[in-house]
Design an enzyme around this catalytic site. Sequence first.
Site, mmCIF file in Angstrom:
data_model
loop_
_atom_site.group_PDB
_atom_site.id
_atom_site.type_symbol
_atom_site.label_atom_id
_atom_site.label_comp_id
_atom_site.label_asym_id
_atom_site.label_seq_id
_atom_site.Cartn_x
_atom_site.Cartn_y
_atom_site.Cartn_z
ATOM 1 N N ALA A 176 0.866 -1.179 0.000
ATOM 2 C CA ALA A 176 0.000 0.000 0.000
ATOM 3 C C ALA A 176 0.900 1.226 0.000
ATOM 4 O O ALA A 176 2.067 1.152 0.410
ATOM 5 C CB ALA A 176 -0.882 -0.029 1.233
ATOM 6 N N GLY B 167 0.523 -4.899 0.766
ATOM 7 C CA GLY B 167 -0.670 -4.944 -0.072
ATOM 8 C C GLY B 167 -0.414 -5.576 -1.428
ATOM 9 O O GLY B 167 -1.334 -6.118 -2.057
ATOM 10 N N GLU C 260 -0.709 -9.175 -0.828
ATOM 11 C CA GLU C 260 -2.135 -9.418 -0.562
ATOM 12 C C GLU C 260 -2.943 -9.388 -1.865
ATOM 13 O O GLU C 260 -3.833 -10.202 -2.073
ATOM 14 C CB GLU C 260 -2.658 -8.373 0.433
ATOM 15 C CG GLU C 260 -2.037 -8.575 1.819
ATOM 16 C CD GLU C 260 -2.319 -7.409 2.764
ATOM 17 O OE1 GLU C 260 -1.944 -6.264 2.434
ATOM 18 O OE2 GLU C 260 -2.919 -7.644 3.824
ATOM 19 N N GLU D 157 4.663 -5.137 7.008
ATOM 20 C CA GLU D 157 3.937 -4.056 7.696
ATOM 21 C C GLU D 157 4.394 -3.858 9.131
ATOM 22 O O GLU D 157 4.328 -2.754 9.675
ATOM 23 C CB GLU D 157 2.425 -4.336 7.681
ATOM 24 C CG GLU D 157 1.765 -4.202 6.319
ATOM 25 C CD GLU D 157 1.743 -5.483 5.497
ATOM 26 O OE1 GLU D 157 2.529 -6.401 5.803
ATOM 27 O OE2 GLU D 157 0.947 -5.551 4.552
HETATM 28 N N1 CAA Z 1 4.600 3.262 -0.697
HETATM 29 C C1 CAA Z 1 4.986 4.423 -1.260
HETATM 30 N N2 CAA Z 1 6.128 4.563 -1.964
HETATM 31 C C2 CAA Z 1 6.909 3.466 -2.106
HETATM 32 C C3 CAA Z 1 6.563 2.219 -1.548
HETATM 33 C C4 CAA Z 1 5.331 2.136 -0.841
HETATM 34 N N3 CAA Z 1 4.887 0.984 -0.304
HETATM 35 N N4 CAA Z 1 7.533 1.323 -1.853
HETATM 36 C C5 CAA Z 1 8.445 2.004 -2.561
HETATM 37 N N5 CAA Z 1 8.079 3.276 -2.720
HETATM 38 C C6 CAA Z 1 8.803 4.351 -3.434
HETATM 39 C C7 CAA Z 1 9.996 4.826 -2.637
HETATM 40 O O1 CAA Z 1 9.596 5.750 -1.640
HETATM 41 C C8 CAA Z 1 10.844 5.436 -3.717
HETATM 42 O O2 CAA Z 1 10.341 6.685 -4.070
HETATM 43 P P1 CAA Z 1 11.301 8.012 -3.938
HETATM 44 O O3 CAA Z 1 12.403 7.739 -4.897
HETATM 45 O O4 CAA Z 1 10.389 9.106 -4.346
HETATM 46 O O5 CAA Z 1 11.751 8.049 -2.526
HETATM 47 C C9 CAA Z 1 10.595 4.501 -4.915
HETATM 48 O O6 CAA Z 1 9.352 3.834 -4.635
HETATM 49 C C10 CAA Z 1 11.664 3.452 -5.090
HETATM 50 O O7 CAA Z 1 11.799 2.755 -3.855
HETATM 51 P P2 CAA Z 1 13.202 2.523 -3.117
HETATM 52 O O8 CAA Z 1 14.142 3.641 -3.426
HETATM 53 O O9 CAA Z 1 12.915 2.244 -1.678
HETATM 54 O O10 CAA Z 1 13.687 1.202 -3.878
HETATM 55 P P3 CAA Z 1 14.681 0.083 -3.323
HETATM 56 O O11 CAA Z 1 14.994 -0.780 -4.493
HETATM 57 O O12 CAA Z 1 15.799 0.696 -2.570
HETATM 58 O O13 CAA Z 1 13.809 -0.758 -2.261
HETATM 59 C C11 CAA Z 1 11.837 -1.892 -1.459
HETATM 60 C C12 CAA Z 1 12.713 -1.495 -2.679
HETATM 61 C C13 CAA Z 1 12.604 -2.925 -0.585
HETATM 62 C C14 CAA Z 1 10.591 -2.570 -2.024
HETATM 63 C C15 CAA Z 1 11.497 -0.639 -0.618
HETATM 64 O O14 CAA Z 1 10.984 0.347 -1.494
HETATM 65 C C16 CAA Z 1 10.466 -0.881 0.446
HETATM 66 O O15 CAA Z 1 10.785 -1.434 1.484
HETATM 67 N N6 CAA Z 1 9.197 -0.473 0.218
HETATM 68 C C17 CAA Z 1 8.142 -0.533 1.202
HETATM 69 C C18 CAA Z 1 7.641 -1.963 1.404
HETATM 70 C C19 CAA Z 1 6.565 -1.988 2.461
HETATM 71 O O16 CAA Z 1 6.785 -1.698 3.607
HETATM 72 N N7 CAA Z 1 5.325 -2.402 2.072
HETATM 73 C C20 CAA Z 1 4.195 -2.466 2.968
HETATM 74 C C21 CAA Z 1 3.369 -1.208 2.867
HETATM 75 S S1 CAA Z 1 2.060 -1.114 4.060
HETATM 76 C C22 CAA Z 1 0.823 -2.090 3.463
HETATM 77 O O17 CAA Z 1 0.923 -2.671 2.406
HETATM 78 C C23 CAA Z 1 -0.431 -2.145 4.299
HETATM 79 C C24 CAA Z 1 -1.447 -3.142 3.865
HETATM 80 O O18 CAA Z 1 -1.349 -4.318 4.107
HETATM 81 C C25 CAA Z 1 -2.651 -2.697 3.176
#
Ligand code: CAA
Length: 258
Positions: free
Chosen positions: A65, A109, A112, A132
């Site tokens: 998400a 998400g 999911e 999460e």
């Molecule tokens: N939401 C918003 N933006 C996101 C994102 C997310 N879930 N995942 C990645 N991005 C964005 C980053 O912020 C970044 O944007 P900027 O350059 O503007 O900062 C861009 O995508 C590229 O990401 P990274 O620079 O972080 O890329 P990376 O290769 O270094 O890492 C990754 C990749 C390991 C997937 C890392 O991006 C990450 O950990 N993302 C978040 C994963 C996460 O925590 N997901 C769970 C979300 S909560 C949820 O999903 C709730 C639910 O159940 C409904």
Amino acid sequence: MAYKTLLIEIKDSVELIRLNRPEALNALNSELLCELADALGKADLDPKVRAIVITGSEKAFAAGADIKEMSEKSYADMATERLFAEDADRIVATRKPVIAAVAGYALGGGCELAMMCDFILAADNAKFGQPEINLGIIPGIGGTQRLTRFVGKSKAMEMILTGRFMEAEEAERSGLVSRVVPAKKLIEEALSVADKIAEKSAISVAAAKEAVNRAYELTLSEGVRFERTSFQGLFATEDQKEGMAAFMEKRAPQFRDK
Ligand code: CAA
């Protein structure tokens, strides 16, 4: 209709939906989820479409998400806004078969969403996770329930409590994905599987999908009874007569969805 967060192509009778927010690794914001639910609803009603493939990019199916969209939300916002629940329910309600073709990250998400599809084909670079917990929350669109049903309590609990990712090979071994294919071949393979399903009778495909999904909702004896009634009902279709006649005449069946 043109969508802002999706790219859609129809190839023969298969609709290929690409999540398209590359700047955010296809993070599921409310606009994307709403558009996806809308696109699936339309695909369900489109007689040209017999199967659907949802995919992302080679780097990310979806990285969860959208954290930036969620970060300032209050409990009241989450409890009252449309954000996830309604669109997730509409996605799950799709009646036509939906295959998730997952390359790269399928996190939160994203994992999911893949699990809401009927089955998951994974590229060899796929990584699944429910991280999460690292954000001070828990999965919110079915992760605690569906992952546990797919891979069992021990693995689901470990993944959800630690946030660790699962590579494609482990995901296949654990029953999360149906198959792993080379990343370069993922779309070709997903379309080919979808084509195979598209050749069948849409009536028996819908009945099979519904019956398998009941396995997650009902007791064994209730599920077996549901299956029996649905199985019996298929003998009222022309496609059953055609399928069995074609077998006996040693030819390919010509299903007409009747
Ligand atoms: N939401 C918003 N933006 C996101 C994102 C997310 N879930 N995942 C990645 N991005 C964005 C980053 O912020 C970044 O944007 P900027 O350059 O503007 O900062 C861009 O995508 C590229 O990401 P990274 O620079 O972080 O890329 P990376 O290769 O270094 O890492 C990754 C990749 C390991 C997937 C890392 O991006 C990450 O950990 N993302 C978040 C994963 C996460 O925590 N997901 C769970 C979300 S909560 C949820 O999903 C709730 C639910 O159940 C409904």
